[in-house]
Enzyme design. Structure first.
Site, PDB file in Angstrom:
ATOM      1  N   CYS A   2       0.974  -1.170   0.023  1.00 13.50           N
ATOM      2  CA  CYS A   2      -0.049   0.031   0.091  1.00 13.50           C
ATOM      3  C   CYS A   2       0.835   1.324  -0.122  1.00 13.50           C
ATOM      4  O   CYS A   2       1.853   1.358   0.609  1.00 13.50           O
ATOM      5  CB  CYS A   2      -0.996  -0.019   1.207  1.00 13.50           C
ATOM      6  SG  CYS A   2      -1.999  -1.450   1.376  1.00 13.50           S
ATOM      7  N   ARG A  27       4.652  -0.692  -6.331  1.00 17.76           N
ATOM      8  CA  ARG A  27       4.561  -1.212  -5.224  1.00 17.76           C
ATOM      9  C   ARG A  27       3.496  -2.202  -5.359  1.00 17.76           C
ATOM     10  O   ARG A  27       3.532  -3.527  -4.426  1.00 17.76           O
ATOM     11  CB  ARG A  27       4.355  -0.571  -4.062  1.00 17.76           C
ATOM     12  CG  ARG A  27       5.461   0.444  -3.657  1.00 17.76           C
ATOM     13  CD  ARG A  27       4.924   1.717  -2.843  1.00 17.76           C
ATOM     14  NE  ARG A  27       4.662   1.200  -1.305  1.00 17.76           N
ATOM     15  CZ  ARG A  27       5.597   1.581  -0.444  1.00 17.76           C
ATOM     16  NH1 ARG A  27       6.799   1.903  -0.591  1.00 17.76           N
ATOM     17  NH2 ARG A  27       5.282   0.905   0.808  1.00 17.76           N
ATOM     18  N   TRP A  74      -3.340  -2.502  -1.172  1.00 18.18           N
ATOM     19  CA  TRP A  74      -3.180  -3.915  -1.663  1.00 18.18           C
ATOM     20  C   TRP A  74      -3.922  -4.720  -0.559  1.00 18.18           C
ATOM     21  O   TRP A  74      -3.917  -4.718   0.544  1.00 18.18           O
ATOM     22  CB  TRP A  74      -1.716  -4.439  -1.699  1.00 18.18           C
ATOM     23  CG  TRP A  74      -1.632  -5.759  -1.945  1.00 18.18           C
ATOM     24  CD1 TRP A  74      -1.618  -6.234  -3.330  1.00 18.18           C
ATOM     25  CD2 TRP A  74      -1.200  -6.943  -1.256  1.00 18.18           C
ATOM     26  NE1 TRP A  74      -0.983  -7.406  -3.256  1.00 18.18           N
ATOM     27  CE2 TRP A  74      -0.990  -8.054  -2.031  1.00 18.18           C
ATOM     28  CE3 TRP A  74      -1.295  -7.015   0.168  1.00 18.18           C
ATOM     29  CZ2 TRP A  74      -0.829  -9.239  -1.309  1.00 18.18           C
ATOM     30  CZ3 TRP A  74      -0.812  -8.518   0.695  1.00 18.18           C
ATOM     31  CH2 TRP A  74      -0.622  -9.439  -0.061  1.00 18.18           C
ATOM     32  N   ASN A 110      -1.611   1.990   6.068  1.00 18.83           N
ATOM     33  CA  ASN A 110      -0.720   0.841   5.654  1.00 18.83           C
ATOM     34  C   ASN A 110      -0.446   0.131   7.017  1.00 18.83           C
ATOM     35  O   ASN A 110      -0.375   0.531   7.997  1.00 18.83           O
ATOM     36  CB  ASN A 110       0.692   1.341   5.059  1.00 18.83           C
ATOM     37  CG  ASN A 110       0.580   2.045   3.742  1.00 18.83           C
ATOM     38  OD1 ASN A 110      -0.619   2.102   3.161  1.00 18.83           O
ATOM     39  ND2 ASN A 110       1.751   2.298   3.301  1.00 18.83           N
ATOM     40  N   GLY A 111      -0.543  -1.104   6.767  1.00 16.05           N
ATOM     41  CA  GLY A 111      -0.243  -2.246   7.621  1.00 16.05           C
ATOM     42  C   GLY A 111      -1.373  -3.009   7.944  1.00 16.05           C
ATOM     43  O   GLY A 111      -2.244  -3.117   7.479  1.00 16.05           O
ATOM     44  N   GLU A 507      14.915 -19.987  -7.249  1.00 16.79           N
ATOM     45  CA  GLU A 507      14.521 -18.558  -7.704  1.00 16.79           C
ATOM     46  C   GLU A 507      13.780 -18.640  -9.395  1.00 16.79           C
ATOM     47  O   GLU A 507      12.885 -18.025  -9.439  1.00 16.79           O
ATOM     48  CB  GLU A 507      15.784 -17.718  -7.856  1.00 16.79           C
ATOM     49  CG  GLU A 507      15.606 -16.308  -8.695  1.00 16.79           C
ATOM     50  CD  GLU A 507      14.513 -15.432  -7.623  1.00 16.79           C
ATOM     51  OE1 GLU A 507      14.472 -14.269  -8.473  1.00 16.79           O
ATOM     52  OE2 GLU A 507      14.232 -15.638  -6.736  1.00 16.79           O
ATOM     53  N   LYS A 511      10.164 -17.057 -10.185  1.00 20.85           N
ATOM     54  CA  LYS A 511      10.047 -16.095 -11.252  1.00 20.85           C
ATOM     55  C   LYS A 511       8.842 -16.701 -12.260  1.00 20.85           C
ATOM     56  O   LYS A 511       7.929 -15.850 -12.403  1.00 20.85           O
ATOM     57  CB  LYS A 511      11.292 -15.984 -11.909  1.00 20.85           C
ATOM     58  CG  LYS A 511      12.398 -15.032 -11.282  1.00 20.85           C
ATOM     59  CD  LYS A 511      11.644 -13.664 -11.262  1.00 20.85           C
ATOM     60  CE  LYS A 511      12.470 -12.945 -10.063  1.00 20.85           C
ATOM     61  NZ  LYS A 511      11.882 -13.248  -8.704  1.00 20.85           N
ATOM     62  N   GLU A 514       5.324 -16.755 -10.454  1.00 19.04           N
ATOM     63  CA  GLU A 514       5.108 -15.167 -10.070  1.00 19.04           C
ATOM     64  C   GLU A 514       4.057 -14.390 -11.199  1.00 19.04           C
ATOM     65  O   GLU A 514       3.339 -13.783 -10.982  1.00 19.04           O
ATOM     66  CB  GLU A 514       6.125 -14.285  -9.617  1.00 19.04           C
ATOM     67  CG  GLU A 514       6.556 -14.439  -8.187  1.00 19.04           C
ATOM     68  CD  GLU A 514       7.927 -13.474  -7.853  1.00 19.04           C
ATOM     69  OE1 GLU A 514       7.861 -12.673  -7.069  1.00 19.04           O
ATOM     70  OE2 GLU A 514       8.739 -13.647  -8.789  1.00 19.04           O
ATOM     71  N   HIS A 530      13.230 -39.283  -5.079  1.00 17.90           N
ATOM     72  CA  HIS A 530      12.655 -39.571  -3.778  1.00 17.90           C
ATOM     73  C   HIS A 530      11.556 -38.963  -3.614  1.00 17.90           C
ATOM     74  O   HIS A 530      11.059 -38.499  -2.619  1.00 17.90           O
ATOM     75  CB  HIS A 530      13.672 -38.901  -2.680  1.00 17.90           C
ATOM     76  CG  HIS A 530      14.830 -39.584  -2.515  1.00 17.90           C
ATOM     77  ND1 HIS A 530      15.095 -40.856  -1.877  1.00 17.90           N
ATOM     78  CD2 HIS A 530      16.109 -39.031  -2.900  1.00 17.90           C
ATOM     79  CE1 HIS A 530      16.614 -40.984  -1.839  1.00 17.90           C
ATOM     80  NE2 HIS A 530      17.165 -40.237  -2.738  1.00 17.90           N
ATOM     81  N   LYS A 629       4.909  -5.291  -4.496  1.00 18.31           N
ATOM     82  CA  LYS A 629       6.431  -5.083  -4.570  1.00 18.31           C
ATOM     83  C   LYS A 629       7.174  -4.956  -3.218  1.00 18.31           C
ATOM     84  O   LYS A 629       7.968  -5.675  -2.858  1.00 18.31           O
ATOM     85  CB  LYS A 629       6.697  -3.741  -5.389  1.00 18.31           C
ATOM     86  CG  LYS A 629       8.276  -3.675  -5.452  1.00 18.31           C
ATOM     87  CD  LYS A 629       8.967  -4.600  -6.297  1.00 18.31           C
ATOM     88  CE  LYS A 629      10.294  -4.666  -6.739  1.00 18.31           C
ATOM     89  NZ  LYS A 629      11.026  -5.480  -7.226  1.00 18.31           N
TER      90      LYS A 629
END
Length: 634
Positions: A2, A27, A74, A110-111, A507, A511, A514, A530, A629
């Protein structure tokens, strides 16, 4: 996540608020809004579309004022919907929650407020009408309930009842030309206008780029009162920091403080897309420059790269604890291999969001290393504070923002110079983190007597050649694009790596999931038999990182396991690895083997693969669904 922008000025600040929101779009958000004090009333516009749509609404409705607040949200509590969008108005007993100009208090936040349910129950019993499912609306009603003619006093007293994390900006219908801000656990900055005649609030200094470069970073527990030509900052006393404190007045729980004004030149040009299709593509191709800039001041290996007193700290420690989230966690996982093999020091890597919620054994001689792009990641900040509370005071951060909370909280720091990263999926921040962590490895190895002069020179030579080597890998983009067309038709993928390339496989999988929304998992190649081998079919592409290192022959055996089950292999192989293309095996050859720094090269084609697959599937590459973000809430 946010974003907040607020202002008090003699001019119309609505264009500034809107432009600030545009600068914070990177963000991530799913709704946005603005509220102003206009003609003695609160006016508001909110949207679940982009900020550009909000701008059209504001302009058509004639919203204009010298006092206002704005927000990108967000979603956490409540779905992405207009009635849940900020700013929120208070609706006291008898008020109409459906009237756009109703209410006395306007607030953005925010939060996360952890005790919002109990506060909501109490306020409902007092007659307050709730229009949303958010925890934020609770704060607006609480401030309204405590308001007795002085907004600062009401906000201060309200914060004493909040448990959780917040950055808020508030104004009141009865007090024009005044906005109150407060922070605890979420970032908030104060911008001082030219001559001090106007003042601004924002969750990120970048939102104020082009408006002011005079920035005050508010600290935990601060409350700021901005008016025309006036700023007053107070901070919680130790008594006020105890949740549920029963101070007779807010004045007993807060004391006036002075905070340093810093000159911050936000990167206004960083948000320009230029010739690229998306910011993610631009940032992938910016990596040679970002790595070169991160190495710019490095002439030799020395602990002082990490700050004054680093040599003393490095001599005193006996192990390393790395705390990070998401992509930063994978850079830390890669660094574990370097630190243990080169510096010969034991390393633990912890997911920050898990670390502080379990019993762990504190070690005062352990170096706590945090890794974060923004320096404001809530989980990582909380994990750092938890470690310090247990007496682990040797702290160091690898961070991309020199003015961030993380840098201020840590004893030592290495600032990467990736520049502003707009795309939600991190690319250049990740590669520059790896550069910083490799320098940390060399510095610790030197202090511990495990780095000869010849080895230092060889490693520095390899580091300085990295930008050229990365540029050569970027030239593989057309070949990766061909693979992406095939991946775009799949719904699942496996990524394999061994040794220090296993975190790079993780990673790469992250990606892909995402931004393309393809389900992807990564495994150490030796783990195939396994369990994961049961998933392998002709419909399951298997991406493999195949550097020419000591584990190559073992990896080739793992590849045969996949082919024997009809799996299709997509291999990124070093030029001398002797892995050939054949039926069911596609190979892209890397330009050169790069030894210990090989992970930095091998992650580049994985970024390109994810990017072009997402493009082929038509997803929102820079703003993938449900993601943000800068993750400033738990």
């Amino acid at each position: 996540m946010c974003g907040i922008v607020g202002a008090v000025s003699t001019r119309n600040i609505v264009p500034i608020l809107i432009e600030g929101l545009k600068r914070l779009e990177y963000r991530g958000y799913d709704s946005c809004g603005v509220a102003v004090h206009q003609n003695g009333q609160l006016r508001r516009a909110r949207s679940t579309a982009r900020v550009s749509e909000l701008q059209l609404n504001v302009e058509s409705d004639g919203v204009a004022s010298g006092t206002g607040i704005a927000h990108t949200r967000w979603a956490t509590h409540g779905a992405p919907a207009v009635h849940n969008a900020h700013p929120h108005f208070s609706h006291g007993p008898g008020s109409d929650a459906n009237t756009a100009t109703s209410g006395r208090i306007a607030l953005v936040h925010n939060g996360i407020i952890e005790n919002h349910d109990e506060l909501r129950f109490d306020l409902k019993n007092k007659g307050y009408v709730f229009d949303s499912q958010t925890d934020t609306e609770v704060i607006a009603h609480l401030v309204d309930h405590l308001y007795d003619g002085d907004l600062l006093d009401a906000v201060q007293r309200a914060t004493l009842q909040l448990r959780g994390a917040y950055a808020i900006a508030v104004f009141c219908k009865d007090e024009p030309n005044r906005v109150i801000g407060a922070r605890e656990g979420s970032p908030l900055v104060l911008g001082v206008g030219e001559g001090g005649a106007e003042h601004f609030l924002a969750s990120d200094a970048m939102a104020l780029a082009g408006v002011t470069d005079q920035i005050i970073y508010l600290e935990e527990g601060d409350v700021v009162d901005i008016q025309l030509g006036k700023v007053w900052i107070s901070s919680r006393t130790p008594e006020g920091r105890v949740y549920g404190a029963t101070a007779a007045t807010a004045a007993q729980a807060f004391k006036p403080v002075q905070r340093e004004v810093r000159i911050v030149h936000a990167h206004t040009g960083a948000a320009e897309l230029g010739p690229y299709r998306h910011f993610m593509q631009k940032e992938i191709f910016e990596q040679p420059r970002a790595i070169a800039d991160t190495l710019d001041a490095v002439e030799s290996v020395t602990p002082e790269l990490f700050g004054d007193g680093a040599y003393r700290v490095f001599k005193d420690i006996d192990s390393v604890l790395i705390l990070a989230c998401g992509t930063s966690y994978y850079s830390g996982s890669t660094a574990k291999y370097w630190l243990e093999s080169i510096a010969k020091i034991p390393v633990s890597v912890e997911i920050a969001s898990e670390y502080r919620y379990r019993d762990s054994v504190p070690n005062p001689r352990q170096l706590v290393v945090t890794i974060t792009q923004s320096g404001e990641t809530a989980d990582t900040l909380a994990a750092l504070k938890h470690a310090r509370s247990m007496g682990m005071n040797h702290t160091l951060t690898i961070c991309n923002v020199a003015t961030s909370a993380m840098v201020r909280e840590c004893e030592l720091a290495y600032i990467t110079r990736a520049g502003v990263e707009i795309g939600v999926a991190s690319t250049k921040a990740f590669s520059t983190q790896l550069v910083g962590l490799f320098l940390l490895t060399l510095s610790l190895a030197q202090v511990r007597g495990h780095l000869t002069e010849a080895q230092e020179l060889a490693h520095l030579k390899a580091l300085r050649h990295l930008p050229v080597a990365v540029q050569a890998v970027l030239a593989l983009e057309p070949q990766v694009m061909a693979w992406a067309e095939e991946f775009a038709r799949k719904e699942n993928a496996l990524f394999l790596g061994r040794g220090l390339h296993y975190p790079i496989a993780l990673e790469g999988a992250l990606k892909l999931k995402e931004i393309s929304y393809i389900h992807a998992e990564a495994y150490p190649a030796g783990e195939l038999k396994h369990g994961p081998l049961a998933l392998v079919t002709s419909e399951m592409p298997v991406v493999t990182i195949a550097p020419n290192d000591a584990l190559l022959e073992k990896l080739k055996s793992n590849l045969q396991e996949v082919r024997a089950r009809g799996g299709e292999l997509f291999v990124f192989a070093d030029s001398d690895s002797r892995i050939e293309s054949s039926e069911g095996v596609k190979v892209i050859r890397m330009p050169e083997h790069y030894g210990a720094l090989s992970p930095i090269l091998h992650v580049i084609p994985l970024q390109l693969l994810a990017y072009h697959t997402a493009c082929a599937r038509g997803t929102d590459v820079d703003k993938p669904r449900n993601l943000a973000k800068s993750v400033t809430v738990e």
